[in-house]
Design a protein around this motif. Structure first.
Motif, PDB file in Angstrom:
ATOM      1  N   THR A   1       0.838  -1.191   0.000  1.00  0.00           N
ATOM      2  CA  THR A   1       0.000   0.000   0.000  1.00  0.00           C
ATOM      3  C   THR A   1       0.873   1.242   0.000  1.00  0.00           C
ATOM      4  OG1 THR A   1      -0.147   0.219   2.412  1.00  0.00           O
ATOM      5  CG2 THR A   1      -1.747  -1.225   1.333  1.00  0.00           C
TER       6      THR A   1
ATOM      7  N   ALA B   1      -8.397   2.431  -4.449  1.00  0.00           N
ATOM      8  CA  ALA B   1      -8.909   1.111  -4.819  1.00  0.00           C
ATOM      9  C   ALA B   1      -7.921   0.008  -4.467  1.00  0.00           C
ATOM     10  CB  ALA B   1      -9.239   1.071  -6.315  1.00  0.00           C
ATOM     11  N   SER B   2      -6.633   0.245  -4.712  1.00  0.00           N
ATOM     12  CA  SER B   2      -5.644  -0.787  -4.416  1.00  0.00           C
ATOM     13  C   SER B   2      -5.478  -0.974  -2.916  1.00  0.00           C
ATOM     14  CB  SER B   2      -4.303  -0.451  -5.066  1.00  0.00           C
ATOM     15  OG  SER B   2      -3.787   0.772  -4.577  1.00  0.00           O
TER      16      SER B   2
ATOM     17  N   THR C   1      -8.609  -2.851  -1.558  1.00  0.00           N
ATOM     18  CA  THR C   1      -8.566  -4.249  -1.979  1.00  0.00           C
ATOM     19  C   THR C   1      -7.528  -5.021  -1.172  1.00  0.00           C
ATOM     20  OG1 THR C   1      -9.285  -3.656  -4.203  1.00  0.00           O
ATOM     21  CG2 THR C   1      -8.253  -5.814  -3.927  1.00  0.00           C
TER      22      THR C   1
ATOM     23  N   LEU D   1      -8.478  -8.144   1.461  1.00  0.00           N
ATOM     24  CA  LEU D   1      -7.921  -9.464   1.195  1.00  0.00           C
ATOM     25  C   LEU D   1      -6.844  -9.876   2.203  1.00  0.00           C
ATOM     26  CD1 LEU D   1      -7.605  -9.362  -2.703  1.00  0.00           C
ATOM     27  CD2 LEU D   1      -9.414 -10.404  -1.325  1.00  0.00           C
TER      28      LEU D   1
ATOM     29  N   ALA E   1     -13.963  -0.582  -5.225  1.00  0.00           N
ATOM     30  CA  ALA E   1     -13.302  -1.673  -4.522  1.00  0.00           C
ATOM     31  C   ALA E   1     -14.248  -2.354  -3.548  1.00  0.00           C
ATOM     32  CB  ALA E   1     -12.066  -1.149  -3.788  1.00  0.00           C
TER      33      ALA E   1
ATOM     34  N   GLN F   1     -15.734  -6.267  -3.642  1.00  0.00           N
ATOM     35  CA  GLN F   1     -15.476  -7.165  -2.518  1.00  0.00           C
ATOM     36  C   GLN F   1     -16.772  -7.590  -1.827  1.00  0.00           C
ATOM     37  OE1 GLN F   1     -12.560  -8.591  -2.013  1.00  0.00           O
ATOM     38  NE2 GLN F   1     -11.844  -7.416  -3.781  1.00  0.00           N
TER      39      GLN F   1
ATOM     40  N   ARG G   1     -17.137 -10.326   1.280  1.00  0.00           N
ATOM     41  CA  ARG G   1     -16.060 -10.000   2.220  1.00  0.00           C
ATOM     42  C   ARG G   1     -16.336  -8.723   3.015  1.00  0.00           C
ATOM     43  NH1 ARG G   1     -12.806 -11.246  -2.660  1.00  0.00           N
ATOM     44  NH2 ARG G   1     -12.155 -13.427  -2.503  1.00  0.00           N
TER      45      ARG G   1
END
Length: 373
Positions: free
Chosen positions: A81, A107-108, A111, A115, A289, A293, A298
């Motif tokens: 990140t 978004a990254s 995510t 996860l 995002a 998910q 999630r």
């Protein structure tokens, strides 16, 4: 001339050996990944977008105030990140992140967080608390605005201002259209992307009602800023907690004409139900995002809030050009209401975060605003 792309042909045996090698690599990475004996419990995720320097002790970005005041003392690594670390309060079970500016960073980061095997976020609440520009037709600098909706302001057809047809209000059309007011309105969720997101209305209303009486700082500097906006009565009010939609665009636009486009764009994509209030970058990446998910089970899409606090007006006052406003903001070292907006984001957002975290027996199983069965 564009040359055709050519890919080497692999024999079946080489393709199989490559696949086996890929699996072995994946297994090796999995084996080398850290093992977590127990997941870290999370009731609320506080999402900010940037930090200027350190997480404590210097000029604050959005993250620092939460770290110092909530507080978020425990440091957790966040590999992959922008910020590299997260912060955690084990007593409140609140996790804080700084995503990095822009929808891609957001978004990254979201995510990666969802996860991350250290966390089970299926019942966690997400509160994005960040600064924004504000429409002087909506409210003042220093205000805190809960968003009922996020509208995508970055996905469009655009015509250069020197070539806009004279009967168009601006140079923007839907990607699936050729006129600014294309009818019927193209589907919101289509091959062209996601144009609007609506939050859980009951949760948004609950957050607003819980915080609407929170007193926000009204400094002499804020008073001087808003006094320049003669003819904009809402811009001249003291800072307050409000309800209004946010437009998400990676382009830092400014000016009266762009502001009129933003008002039109929000109204267009919400069938006249939305009210343009604030403009920021990351909210579409945040929602894209989380929505994806949520499809995997999630996260809970009904447990998401966006709070934007106004650090500056998105257009100049009467008698000043858009370029002059940009120059004045730069020469003054940043947005005119920067520090009050940073303060407001924590002052208002923390009320909701603490209420959720401290009364988990009430809000863990049932989202606020949901009727008791």
């Amino acid at each position: 001339m564009t040359m055709p792309l050519r890919f080497p042909r692999l024999s079946l045996s080489r393709r199989l050996s490559g696949a086996v090698a890929g699996l072995a690599l994946a297994w090796g990475l999995a084996a080398s990944a850290p093992a977590y004996a127990a997941q870290i419990p999370v009731r609320v995720v506080v999402v900010t977008t940037f930090e200027i320097g350190k997480d404590t002790g210097d000029m604050p970005g959005e993250f620092q105030t939460w770290v110092e005041k909530l507080p978020l003392k425990q440091v957790l690594p966040a590999p992959g990140t922008w910020h590299g670390v997260m912060r955690y309060n084990p007593g409140l079970q609140v996790l804080g992140i700084a995503s990095g500016e822009g929808p891609e960073h957001m978004a990254s980061a979201i995510t990666a967080l969802v996860l991350d095997p250290r966390f089970d976020l299926r019942h966690a609440y997400f509160v994005l608390a960040g600064i924004a520009g504000i429409d002087p037709n909506f409210g003042p600098v220093g205000a805190a605005v809960w968003a009922p909706r996020v509208i995508n302001g970055g996905l469009a057809h655009a015509i250069d201002a020197r070539e806009i047809p004279p009967d168009w209000p601006d140079g923007y059309t839907p990607v699936q259209g050729s006129t600014p007011d294309e009818r019927p309105v193209p589907p919101l969720h289509s091959l062209s992307g996601d144009m609007a997101y609506t939050f859980n209305p009951a949760l948004v209303r609950w957050a607003y009602d819980l915080t609407r009486q929170v007193a926000l700082p009204d400094t002499p500097a804020l008073q001087a800023i808003r006094a320049r906006y003669a003819g904009y009565p809402r811009a001249q009010k003291p800072p307050a907690v409000l309800l209004g939609d946010t437009l998400s665009s990676e382009t830092f636009w400014v000016g009266a004409r762009m502001n009129r486009w933003a008002e039109r764009w929000v109204a267009y994509w919400t069938a006249g139900q939305g009210v343009f209030a604030t403009t920021a970058e990351e909210d579409v990446g945040f929602m894209q995002a989380l929505t994806l998910q949520a499809q995997a089970g999630r996260v809970d899409p009904d447990r998401v809030l966006v709070l934007r606090t106004a650090s500056n007006f998105d257009m100049p006052p009467p008698g000043q050009t858009a370029a002059a406003l940009l120059k004045s903001e730069a020469s003054e070292g940043g947005y005119s209401g920067y520090l009050p907006s940073i303060d407001a984001a924590y002052r208002v957002g923390s009320v909701v975060v603490r209420e959720l975290a401290l009364h988990w027996d009430r809000y863990g199983a049932r989202t606020p605003g949901t009727p008791v069965k």
